[in-house]
Write a protein that holds these residues in place. Structure first.
Motif, PDB file in Angstrom:
ATOM      1  N   MET A  72       0.848  -1.162   0.000  1.00 38.38           N
ATOM      2  CA  MET A  72       0.000   0.000   0.000  1.00 38.38           C
ATOM      3  C   MET A  72       0.902   1.237   0.000  1.00 38.38           C
ATOM      4  N   TYR A  73       0.447   2.287  -0.628  1.00 37.03           N
ATOM      5  CA  TYR A  73       1.215   3.524  -0.673  1.00 37.03           C
ATOM      6  C   TYR A  73       0.301   4.733  -0.675  1.00 37.03           C
ATOM      7  N   LEU A  74       0.857   5.841  -0.250  1.00 39.46           N
ATOM      8  CA  LEU A  74       0.171   7.125  -0.223  1.00 39.46           C
ATOM      9  C   LEU A  74       1.083   8.141  -0.892  1.00 39.46           C
ATOM     10  N   THR A  75       0.554   8.906  -1.834  1.00 41.19           N
ATOM     11  CA  THR A  75       1.354   9.917  -2.526  1.00 41.19           C
ATOM     12  C   THR A  75       0.683  11.279  -2.420  1.00 41.19           C
ATOM     13  N   ALA A  76       1.488  12.305  -2.363  1.00 40.93           N
ATOM     14  CA  ALA A  76       1.010  13.685  -2.455  1.00 40.93           C
ATOM     15  C   ALA A  76       1.372  14.179  -3.843  1.00 40.93           C
ATOM     16  N   GLN A  77       0.452  14.881  -4.483  1.00 43.60           N
ATOM     17  CA  GLN A  77       0.678  15.334  -5.848  1.00 43.60           C
ATOM     18  C   GLN A  77       0.270  16.785  -6.002  1.00 43.60           C
ATOM     19  N   GLY A  78       0.873  17.429  -6.962  1.00 45.84           N
ATOM     20  CA  GLY A  78       0.530  18.805  -7.269  1.00 45.84           C
ATOM     21  C   GLY A  78       0.914  19.114  -8.702  1.00 45.84           C
ATOM     22  N   GLY A  79       0.396  20.195  -9.205  1.00 45.14           N
ATOM     23  CA  GLY A  79       0.700  20.572 -10.570  1.00 45.14           C
ATOM     24  C   GLY A  79      -0.086  21.796 -10.970  1.00 45.14           C
ATOM     25  N   ALA A  80      -0.259  21.938 -12.270  1.00 46.23           N
ATOM     26  CA  ALA A  80      -0.957  23.110 -12.783  1.00 46.23           C
ATOM     27  C   ALA A  80      -1.869  22.719 -13.930  1.00 46.23           C
ATOM     28  N   PHE A  81      -2.948  23.474 -14.089  1.00 43.77           N
ATOM     29  CA  PHE A  81      -3.847  23.368 -15.228  1.00 43.77           C
ATOM     30  C   PHE A  81      -3.787  24.680 -15.984  1.00 43.77           C
ATOM     31  N   VAL A  82      -3.855  24.597 -17.279  1.00 44.62           N
ATOM     32  CA  VAL A  82      -4.017  25.789 -18.099  1.00 44.62           C
ATOM     33  C   VAL A  82      -5.444  25.744 -18.627  1.00 44.62           C
ATOM     34  N   VAL A  83      -6.254  26.705 -18.235  1.00 43.07           N
ATOM     35  CA  VAL A  83      -7.651  26.758 -18.665  1.00 43.07           C
ATOM     36  C   VAL A  83      -7.680  27.434 -20.037  1.00 43.07           C
ATOM     37  N   LEU A  84      -7.919  26.646 -21.083  1.00 44.75           N
ATOM     38  CA  LEU A  84      -7.901  27.174 -22.444  1.00 44.75           C
ATOM     39  C   LEU A  84      -9.295  27.446 -23.008  1.00 44.75           C
ATOM     40  N   ARG A  85     -10.308  26.900 -22.356  1.00 45.90           N
ATOM     41  CA  ARG A  85     -11.692  27.111 -22.808  1.00 45.90           C
ATOM     42  C   ARG A  85     -12.582  27.096 -21.579  1.00 45.90           C
ATOM     43  N   GLU A  86     -13.854  27.351 -21.772  1.00 44.30           N
ATOM     44  CA  GLU A  86     -14.787  27.359 -20.648  1.00 44.30           C
ATOM     45  C   GLU A  86     -14.960  25.947 -20.096  1.00 44.30           C
ATOM     46  N   TRP A  87     -14.865  25.803 -18.792  1.00 47.17           N
ATOM     47  CA  TRP A  87     -15.131  24.540 -18.115  1.00 47.17           C
ATOM     48  C   TRP A  87     -16.524  24.606 -17.546  1.00 47.17           C
ATOM     49  N   GLU A  88     -17.287  23.557 -17.696  1.00 44.39           N
ATOM     50  CA  GLU A  88     -18.626  23.489 -17.146  1.00 44.39           C
ATOM     51  C   GLU A  88     -18.492  23.100 -15.683  1.00 44.39           C
ATOM     52  N   HIS A  93      -3.106  22.864  -8.694  1.00 47.99           N
ATOM     53  CA  HIS A  93      -3.928  21.878  -8.002  1.00 47.99           C
ATOM     54  C   HIS A  93      -3.048  21.059  -7.068  1.00 47.99           C
ATOM     55  N   ALA A  94      -3.645  20.538  -6.008  1.00 44.95           N
ATOM     56  CA  ALA A  94      -2.934  19.702  -5.042  1.00 44.95           C
ATOM     57  C   ALA A  94      -3.870  18.595  -4.593  1.00 44.95           C
ATOM     58  N   GLY A  95      -3.283  17.460  -4.262  1.00 43.31           N
ATOM     59  CA  GLY A  95      -4.111  16.349  -3.822  1.00 43.31           C
ATOM     60  C   GLY A  95      -3.287  15.182  -3.332  1.00 43.31           C
ATOM     61  N   ALA A  96      -3.961  14.077  -3.154  1.00 41.08           N
ATOM     62  CA  ALA A  96      -3.298  12.868  -2.659  1.00 41.08           C
ATOM     63  C   ALA A  96      -3.949  11.647  -3.286  1.00 41.08           C
ATOM     64  N   LYS A  97      -3.161  10.568  -3.371  1.00 41.56           N
ATOM     65  CA  LYS A  97      -3.641   9.282  -3.855  1.00 41.56           C
ATOM     66  C   LYS A  97      -3.237   8.204  -2.869  1.00 41.56           C
ATOM     67  N   ILE A  98      -4.076   7.194  -2.760  1.00 40.79           N
ATOM     68  CA  ILE A  98      -3.732   6.005  -1.995  1.00 40.79           C
ATOM     69  C   ILE A  98      -3.929   4.820  -2.933  1.00 40.79           C
ATOM     70  N   GLY A  99      -3.028   3.870  -2.859  1.00 40.50           N
ATOM     71  CA  GLY A  99      -3.116   2.748  -3.769  1.00 40.50           C
ATOM     72  C   GLY A  99      -2.459   1.511  -3.214  1.00 40.50           C
ATOM     73  N   GLY A 100      -2.634   0.438  -3.942  1.00 37.34           N
ATOM     74  CA  GLY A 100      -2.029  -0.818  -3.538  1.00 37.34           C
ATOM     75  C   GLY A 100      -1.913  -1.777  -4.700  1.00 37.34           C
ATOM     76  N   GLN A 101      -0.912  -2.624  -4.636  1.00 37.89           N
ATOM     77  CA  GLN A 101      -0.659  -3.644  -5.641  1.00 37.89           C
ATOM     78  C   GLN A 101      -1.486  -4.868  -5.272  1.00 37.89           C
ATOM     79  N   LEU A 102      -2.479  -5.224  -6.091  1.00 37.79           N
ATOM     80  CA  LEU A 102      -3.349  -6.360  -5.787  1.00 37.79           C
ATOM     81  C   LEU A 102      -2.757  -7.681  -6.255  1.00 37.79           C
TER      82      LEU A 102
END
Length: 105
Positions: free
Chosen positions: A1-17, A36-45
């Motif tokens: 099992m693992y937990l990751t922290a992630q981040g990055g950027a979006f370029v908004v090029l058109r209208e988002w609904e 944007h920032a977030g986290a993921k949790i996962g595991g090798q089944l």
């Protein structure tokens, strides 16, 4: 099992609904760059299959100058194409985005 922290950027090029608010008030994100920032949790089944779940937060400024947020949720399955320690994989998943409350000035 693992937990990751992630981040990055979006370029908004058109209208988002952005869901209910945008549908009925014509409020969309302003074009430009947002982080944007977030986290993921996962595991090798098995040796070649893993599963991940994650969530991300992105702040936006809408076309009226108000603050808005986007929350993204995802569930992914990763199929490793070889049994090597470092292997290419195929990512199969589903994503859901939803707008948070706005803050009108």
């Amino acid at each position: 099992m693992y937990l990751t922290a992630q981040g990055g950027a979006f370029v908004v090029l058109r209208e988002w609904e952005l869901g209910y608010r945008a549908r009925y008030t014509d409020v969309y994100p302003d074009t430009g760059l947002t982080w944007h920032a977030g986290a993921k949790i996962g595991g090798q089944l098995t040796e070649r299959f893993a599963i991940e779940a994650g969530g991300f937060y992105a702040p936006l400024t809408d076309t009226t100058g108000g603050a808005n947020t986007v929350l993204m949720y995802e569930l992914d399955g990763l199929v490793h194409l070889t049994a090597a320690e470092t292997a290419p994989y195929l990512l199969l998943g589903a994503r859901r985005c939803g707008a948070g409350g706005g803050n009108r000035a």
